[in-house]
Design a protein around this motif. Sequence first.
Motif, short mmCIF file in Angstrom:
data_model
loop_
_atom_site.label_atom_id
_atom_site.label_comp_id
_atom_site.label_asym_id
_atom_site.label_seq_id
_atom_site.Cartn_x
_atom_site.Cartn_y
_atom_site.Cartn_z
N ASP A 166 36.34 60.45 17.28
CA ASP A 166 35.43 61.34 18.02
C ASP A 166 34.60 62.18 17.06
OD1 ASP A 166 36.49 60.33 20.39
OD2 ASP A 166 37.79 62.06 20.74
N TYR A 167 35.21 62.66 16.00
CA TYR A 167 34.50 63.43 14.98
C TYR A 167 33.38 62.59 14.36
CZ TYR A 167 33.61 65.09 10.22
OH TYR A 167 33.00 65.45 9.05
N VAL A 168 33.70 61.35 13.99
CA VAL A 168 32.69 60.46 13.39
C VAL A 168 31.54 60.23 14.37
CG1 VAL A 168 32.25 58.10 12.55
CG2 VAL A 168 34.31 59.33 11.82
N ALA A 169 31.87 60.02 15.65
CA ALA A 169 30.84 59.79 16.67
C ALA A 169 29.91 60.99 16.79
CB ALA A 169 31.50 59.49 18.01
N GLN A 170 30.43 62.19 16.64
CA GLN A 170 29.60 63.40 16.73
C GLN A 170 28.74 63.57 15.48
OE1 GLN A 170 32.55 66.42 17.25
NE2 GLN A 170 32.89 65.94 19.40
N GLN A 171 29.15 62.97 14.38
CA GLN A 171 28.46 63.13 13.10
C GLN A 171 27.47 62.01 12.79
OE1 GLN A 171 28.70 65.73 10.88
NE2 GLN A 171 29.90 66.75 12.44
N PHE A 172 27.36 61.01 13.68
CA PHE A 172 26.46 59.89 13.43
C PHE A 172 25.50 59.76 14.61
CE2 PHE A 172 25.10 55.46 13.40
CZ PHE A 172 24.69 55.34 12.08
N LEU A 173 24.21 59.92 14.35
CA LEU A 173 23.21 59.90 15.40
C LEU A 173 22.09 58.94 15.02
CD1 LEU A 173 22.97 63.78 15.77
CD2 LEU A 173 24.36 62.23 17.16
N ILE A 174 21.55 58.27 16.04
CA ILE A 174 20.41 57.36 15.83
C ILE A 174 19.33 57.72 16.83
CG2 ILE A 174 19.60 54.97 15.88
CD1 ILE A 174 22.31 54.01 15.15
N GLN A 175 18.08 57.70 16.35
CA GLN A 175 16.91 57.92 17.18
C GLN A 175 15.85 56.87 16.87
OE1 GLN A 175 15.54 61.84 16.05
NE2 GLN A 175 16.96 62.88 17.43
#
Length: 170
Positions: free
Chosen positions: A83-92
């Motif tokens: 969950d931490y990794v998911a919050q720290q990786f973003l794509i736009q």
Amino acid sequence: MFKKFFILITTFLFLAASVFSTNVALAHQQKAAETTVLFNKRSGQLEVSHRFYIHDTEHAVQSLFDKNADIINSNQTQQQFADYVAQQFLIQTLTETDLPLTNVGYEVEGKFFWVYQETVIPSKLAGIKMFNGALRDLWPTQINMVNIEGKGNVRTLYFSNNKDWLITEF
């Protein structure tokens, strides 16, 4: 005779020291992670695979969550880290439209901890803008390498120091 014996002993000690120093070096934190962003044309999915050294994650979860956190044996800790990794990786997109990622799963495999995500590949995508802050909030020297595959030549981005959002165009 003494000279040959001296050379043999010196060579043996050199090799033993090399092996020992290699094992010691491997036991230290790597402070590096690798992510693959794969444009899978067959499935129509943008597949994201994050790979962290288990030794790094052991130290990280104890700092992030609890000093007794156990990434190897605790499903709860594994889920927290994913969950931490998911919050720290973003794509736009290049027009800054978020591409929301769905968490697919995670696993411990040998000396690595993997986190998997995916989203539908948008049509007419000219490039992507990414943020990868995993573990960089803990360790300023953390380097997160991202390989982008499936859109021509493989592209590699390095998130380190103050590099927050990076762009690649197709």
